[in-house]
Motif scaffolding. Sequence first.
Motif, PDB file in Angstrom:
ATOM      1  N   THR A  96       0.806  -1.357  -0.004  1.00  0.00           N
ATOM      2  CA  THR A  96      -0.069   0.145   0.112  1.00  0.00           C
ATOM      3  C   THR A  96       0.873   1.214  -0.066  1.00  0.00           C
ATOM      4  O   THR A  96       0.581   1.954  -0.392  1.00  0.00           O
ATOM      5  N   VAL A  99       1.231   3.161  -3.307  1.00  0.00           N
ATOM      6  CA  VAL A  99       0.131   3.907  -3.871  1.00  0.00           C
ATOM      7  C   VAL A  99      -0.084   5.269  -2.939  1.00  0.00           C
ATOM      8  O   VAL A  99      -0.376   6.201  -3.763  1.00  0.00           O
ATOM      9  N   THR A 100      -0.061   5.363  -1.690  1.00  0.00           N
ATOM     10  CA  THR A 100       0.222   6.524  -0.804  1.00  0.00           C
ATOM     11  C   THR A 100       1.132   7.458  -1.183  1.00  0.00           C
ATOM     12  O   THR A 100       1.155   8.800  -1.300  1.00  0.00           O
ATOM     13  N   LEU A 103       0.178   9.099  -4.671  1.00  0.00           N
ATOM     14  CA  LEU A 103      -0.645  10.261  -4.407  1.00  0.00           C
ATOM     15  C   LEU A 103      -0.070  11.298  -3.686  1.00  0.00           C
ATOM     16  O   LEU A 103      -0.393  12.566  -4.111  1.00  0.00           O
ATOM     17  N   TYR A 175      -6.187   2.033  -9.280  1.00  0.00           N
ATOM     18  CA  TYR A 175      -4.537   2.635  -8.951  1.00  0.00           C
ATOM     19  C   TYR A 175      -3.907   1.486 -10.145  1.00  0.00           C
ATOM     20  O   TYR A 175      -4.335   0.046  -9.947  1.00  0.00           O
ATOM     21  N   PRO A 192      -7.126  12.868  -8.657  1.00  0.00           N
ATOM     22  CA  PRO A 192      -6.842  12.728  -6.960  1.00  0.00           C
ATOM     23  C   PRO A 192      -5.692  13.837  -6.599  1.00  0.00           C
ATOM     24  O   PRO A 192      -5.835  14.350  -5.522  1.00  0.00           O
ATOM     25  N   THR A 266      -9.061  10.909   0.571  1.00  0.00           N
ATOM     26  CA  THR A 266      -8.840  10.818  -0.898  1.00  0.00           C
ATOM     27  C   THR A 266      -8.644   9.518  -1.578  1.00  0.00           C
ATOM     28  O   THR A 266      -9.112   9.187  -2.468  1.00  0.00           O
ATOM     29  N   GLU A 267      -7.874   8.649  -0.640  1.00  0.00           N
ATOM     30  CA  GLU A 267      -7.850   7.189  -1.248  1.00  0.00           C
ATOM     31  C   GLU A 267      -9.283   6.397  -1.350  1.00  0.00           C
ATOM     32  O   GLU A 267      -9.550   5.821  -2.145  1.00  0.00           O
ATOM     33  N   LEU A 272      -8.542   4.243  -4.075  1.00  0.00           N
ATOM     34  CA  LEU A 272      -6.829   3.712  -4.037  1.00  0.00           C
ATOM     35  C   LEU A 272      -6.788   3.068  -2.844  1.00  0.00           C
ATOM     36  O   LEU A 272      -7.019   3.381  -1.637  1.00  0.00           O
ATOM     37  N   GLN A 273      -6.225   1.786  -2.883  1.00  0.00           N
ATOM     38  CA  GLN A 273      -5.623   1.071  -1.666  1.00  0.00           C
ATOM     39  C   GLN A 273      -4.255   1.371  -1.021  1.00  0.00           C
ATOM     40  O   GLN A 273      -3.789   0.798  -1.093  1.00  0.00           O
ATOM     41  N   GLY A 274      -4.508   2.516  -0.498  1.00  0.00           N
ATOM     42  CA  GLY A 274      -3.202   3.106   0.248  1.00  0.00           C
ATOM     43  C   GLY A 274      -3.210   2.792   1.567  1.00  0.00           C
ATOM     44  O   GLY A 274      -3.944   2.090   2.164  1.00  0.00           O
ATOM     45  N   LYS A 277      -6.222   3.972   3.709  1.00  0.00           N
ATOM     46  CA  LYS A 277      -7.430   2.916   3.291  1.00  0.00           C
ATOM     47  C   LYS A 277      -7.147   1.472   4.026  1.00  0.00           C
ATOM     48  O   LYS A 277      -8.053   0.835   4.944  1.00  0.00           O
TER      49      LYS A 277
END
Length: 323
Positions: A96, A99-100, A103, A175, A192, A266-267, A272-274, A277
């Motif tokens: 994850t 992803v974060t 972003l 994502y 995003p 935002t996720e 978005l699987q950050g 999340k």
Amino acid sequence: MIFALLQRIAQMLFVMFGISVLVFLIFFATPGTDPAARIAGRNASPEVLEAVRRSFGFDQPMYVQYLTMMKKIFITGDLTSFVNRGWKVVPAVMDTIPVTLSLVFGAAILWVVFALIIGIVAAATRGSWVDKTLMMLGLIGISMPVYWLGEVMNLLSQNRYHDTWMFSWVPPLGYKNFSDDPKGWFLTLVIPWITLSILYIGLYGRVLRAAIVESLQEDYIRTARAKGLSETRILLRHALRTSLVAFVTLFGLDFGALVGGSALLTEVVFGLQGLGKLTYDALLNLDLPIIMTTVLYASFFVVMANAVVDLLYMLLDPRVRTA
């Protein structure tokens, strides 16, 4: 400089150790908290509870449990979820983080660039209609909640105007890995990025404008004017440099917090699987290993961001280097 760097690293390690102890005590040593009961489920017999305690090491002394947990998180990486049996926590967290980071890094570039432009232009034209307009737009940006703005952006780009030339390029929510599809990665994150950055563009622009206007009243600015330097050079080389201290302070705090999970809204809005999340889902299920691991990794990013800010202070303000 090197001594200050080593000193800062030592402080970081001490803070991280303190955070790890505190987080462990909160989740596993708080009176009335029994992880074994959470794992065993409702109405578990005493025999089952005892078997779970032995299996997960909850019957060991507290310091042994702490060392075992830290070893599983930072060394072996074989800590498993209490809810999804057999699910490795550390690999899930590591999946994850990109992803974060994708972003937050993209949004950070946008809000830094545009906030610098807004702050400098507003300070250079202070009191004019340009200054007032920019500050009004910044206030509007600060006033728009991320989750509301994200839903509006989704309504426009994914639904109402998706088939028009304006948003036909926007892919479905989700994502895509940069290594697999760089173009898809960029396109899925553009909206995003804009959504997350608008709040900070307004905030940072207003903060920078106020800091520059205050710096322009200092004695060293009057000295620079007396030497015959142009207003542009005074603004960009002298006033802006010292004003960036407040800017960098805010950036370090916000960037570390966002990477640590504060970009949750935002996720969620954009699928978005950050890290945020993942933490949110773990909180819903009270999955203690995931919660503790995400908190520790989040604290690492926050501590790192603050350490970088301290080092930037030395580059921006000579008074810090001599202190």
